[in-house]
Scaffold this active site. Sequence first.
Site, PDB file in Angstrom:
ATOM      1  N   GLU A  47     -14.521   2.168  10.939  1.00  0.00           N
ATOM      2  CA  GLU A  47     -15.117   3.149  11.861  1.00  0.00           C
ATOM      3  C   GLU A  47     -15.056   4.572  11.329  1.00  0.00           C
ATOM      4  O   GLU A  47     -14.126   4.929  10.609  1.00  0.00           O
ATOM      5  CB  GLU A  47     -14.344   3.141  13.197  1.00  0.00           C
ATOM      6  CG  GLU A  47     -14.366   1.825  13.936  1.00  0.00           C
ATOM      7  CD  GLU A  47     -13.636   1.883  15.279  1.00  0.00           C
ATOM      8  OE1 GLU A  47     -12.933   2.887  15.538  1.00  0.00           O
ATOM      9  OE2 GLU A  47     -13.780   0.927  16.057  1.00  0.00           O
TER      10      GLU A  47
ATOM     11  N   TYR B 185      -8.878   5.771  20.762  1.00  0.00           N
ATOM     12  CA  TYR B 185      -9.974   5.216  19.969  1.00  0.00           C
ATOM     13  C   TYR B 185      -9.992   3.682  19.969  1.00  0.00           C
ATOM     14  O   TYR B 185     -10.744   3.058  19.229  1.00  0.00           O
ATOM     15  CB  TYR B 185      -9.984   5.853  18.575  1.00  0.00           C
ATOM     16  CG  TYR B 185     -10.416   7.308  18.702  1.00  0.00           C
ATOM     17  CD1 TYR B 185     -11.755   7.662  18.600  1.00  0.00           C
ATOM     18  CD2 TYR B 185      -9.496   8.300  19.053  1.00  0.00           C
ATOM     19  CE1 TYR B 185     -12.166   8.977  18.800  1.00  0.00           C
ATOM     20  CE2 TYR B 185      -9.895   9.615  19.258  1.00  0.00           C
ATOM     21  CZ  TYR B 185     -11.234   9.942  19.136  1.00  0.00           C
ATOM     22  OH  TYR B 185     -11.657  11.235  19.354  1.00  0.00           O
TER      23      TYR B 185
ATOM     24  N   GLN C  91       0.809  -1.214   0.000  1.00  0.00           N
ATOM     25  CA  GLN C  91       0.000   0.000   0.000  1.00  0.00           C
ATOM     26  C   GLN C  91       0.845   1.268   0.000  1.00  0.00           C
ATOM     27  O   GLN C  91       0.322   2.371   0.023  1.00  0.00           O
ATOM     28  CB  GLN C  91      -0.924  -0.004   1.228  1.00  0.00           C
ATOM     29  CG  GLN C  91      -1.865  -1.198   1.237  1.00  0.00           C
ATOM     30  CD  GLN C  91      -2.443  -1.512   2.622  1.00  0.00           C
ATOM     31  OE1 GLN C  91      -2.213  -0.794   3.581  1.00  0.00           O
ATOM     32  NE2 GLN C  91      -3.211  -2.580   2.705  1.00  0.00           N
TER      33      GLN C  91
ATOM     34  N   HIS D 260      -0.766  -0.368   5.928  1.00  0.00           N
ATOM     35  CA  HIS D 260      -1.242   0.533   6.980  1.00  0.00           C
ATOM     36  C   HIS D 260      -0.350   1.772   7.163  1.00  0.00           C
ATOM     37  O   HIS D 260       0.207   1.991   8.231  1.00  0.00           O
ATOM     38  CB  HIS D 260      -1.424  -0.221   8.309  1.00  0.00           C
ATOM     39  CG  HIS D 260      -2.366  -1.380   8.181  1.00  0.00           C
ATOM     40  ND1 HIS D 260      -2.680  -2.192   9.227  1.00  0.00           N
ATOM     41  CD2 HIS D 260      -3.061  -1.855   7.119  1.00  0.00           C
ATOM     42  CE1 HIS D 260      -3.521  -3.127   8.823  1.00  0.00           C
ATOM     43  NE2 HIS D 260      -3.764  -2.935   7.536  1.00  0.00           N
TER      44      HIS D 260
ATOM     45  N   TYR E 244      -9.185 -11.603   9.694  1.00  0.00           N
ATOM     46  CA  TYR E 244      -9.618 -12.063   8.371  1.00  0.00           C
ATOM     47  C   TYR E 244      -9.907 -13.555   8.357  1.00  0.00           C
ATOM     48  O   TYR E 244     -10.759 -14.029   7.620  1.00  0.00           O
ATOM     49  CB  TYR E 244      -8.560 -11.737   7.315  1.00  0.00           C
ATOM     50  CG  TYR E 244      -8.657 -10.325   6.843  1.00  0.00           C
ATOM     51  CD1 TYR E 244      -9.629  -9.957   5.902  1.00  0.00           C
ATOM     52  CD2 TYR E 244      -7.819  -9.344   7.334  1.00  0.00           C
ATOM     53  CE1 TYR E 244      -9.742  -8.659   5.479  1.00  0.00           C
ATOM     54  CE2 TYR E 244      -7.925  -8.032   6.907  1.00  0.00           C
ATOM     55  CZ  TYR E 244      -8.882  -7.692   5.976  1.00  0.00           C
ATOM     56  OH  TYR E 244      -8.991  -6.402   5.558  1.00  0.00           O
TER      57      TYR E 244
END
Lengths: 150, 372
Positions: B246, B256, B89, B152, B267
């Site tokens: 979220e 959080y 990513q 991430h 997964y």
Amino acid sequence: MMTKLISIATTGLFLTITWGGLSSVKEPTKLPIISPQPDPKAESIKRGKLIYDELCMTCHLPSGEGVAPTFPPLAGSDYLMKNLTESIRGIKYGQKGKITVNGKTYDGNMPSMGLNDKEVADVTNYILNTWGNTYKGIITAQQVANIKKQ
Amino acid sequence: MLKSLYIILLFFLLPSIGCTQENEPAIATPTEMTYTTELVVPELEIPWGMAFLPDGSILVSEKTGALLLYKEGKKQSIENPPAVYTRGQGGLLDLELHPNYEENGWIYISYSSPEGGNGGHTAVMRAKLSGNRLTDQEILYKGTPNTSSGTHFGSRMEFGSDGLLYFSIGDRYSRDQNPQDITRDGGKIYRIHDDGRIPTDNPFVDEPNAKKAVYSYGHRNPQGMVKHPETGVIWVHEHGPKGGDEINLIQPSKNYGWPKITYGINYNGTTITEDTALPGMEQPFYYWVPSIAPCGMTFVTSDKYPDWKGSLLVGSLVFQYLERCVIENNQVTKREKLFENIGRVRNVRQAPDGYIYVAVEGEGIFKVVPKS
């Protein structure tokens, strides 16, 4: 929504209370090392699993089942087995356009994962030898290096 | 006796079943669509960031590392973009203009930086555009330590009403090390001055060893960030694991919860935590089960879309649509899927011209226009 949240929270509390006492932490049992000579294919598959879990699983799912009609399956994929070069090229450079996997047409876009040749070989060995898939040979970094972008 | 046992059992079981089912409100297809899309920038791979320049041109970052300027119908490549770590990513990620861009020309760029070797970590730089070159590059923040993980990075950015720059860094696939530890980068929302200085009133400036730029923590992989047009609060959404994406309303110093609490699971179907709520941890404003894989978000405030005014738009990577969330009385009361099968939606923004632009992987940038 609020009441749902509260009830979910209550369940959580209930579970911790009822199960909390049972969860004792077990020391992991150490496996004896059987073969001193590492099998290169098994080692490659092992590294490949880590790459798969990190980078492929979000789309192709943990058991390689994919998500029709968007992400094709790798488990039992005829495309993978019959078009190995194309498949490796796709993992290396990305894959876009119409392909047919197990009789179903996919017209999606898999981005390039930015893996080096060794990593592409490892993850390919993993998907070729997992979830019931079997492949006799071993894919090497050199083979991957020879596959060029079209 | 048996019956009452049943009822007791049901009382405990039902909510947990509800947890794996679709979270309310259920998503619906709109009965009537008054808008359609028009492809304005064709042939893009993974368009991550979009910035709308005052002269009407669009600056686009490609995850692959290319920075493009789309001007008067032509795509131009900008030279000298930062070097990026492109595994998974990683790449060239978000773009944001300084609120006073017209006076100072600062462009903010987030990316996964290989600086220091051994992998990469999210960095934020500012730079200027002169002709077709990126100049005056200043690195304002760089997460450490680099790791080889290709996942991430977070990296959405937004300027707040306080004139400060907010940005996200994801947990870097180290969920048990990073998100709950304010002395480590990753799994955080950060706040800095436009030149990289740490605001003296950041919540953890007095904590020994803390990363002083941290504003809130306990996040997984936030890839959507927008300032609420009226309250000025920074709204963030983040990718959950399987289930449990979220929306969070960011407040300083708050936790959080990731990975101590989540509405999602691994997964492979195994549990991450039994808890969806714990004291000292914030509940999401909204959570998605199943995951839509949210990316990019914007509030509709312009007069171009009377049917959607006030809604929150969120891109879905996995379901390949644009989601419209209607927000009433501080709740998501309605969800709609727009432009089904448009492709993996990477970003959505309302531009200064009042139009909504949607960046789609493998396609390009679409403009949302009224049906004629």
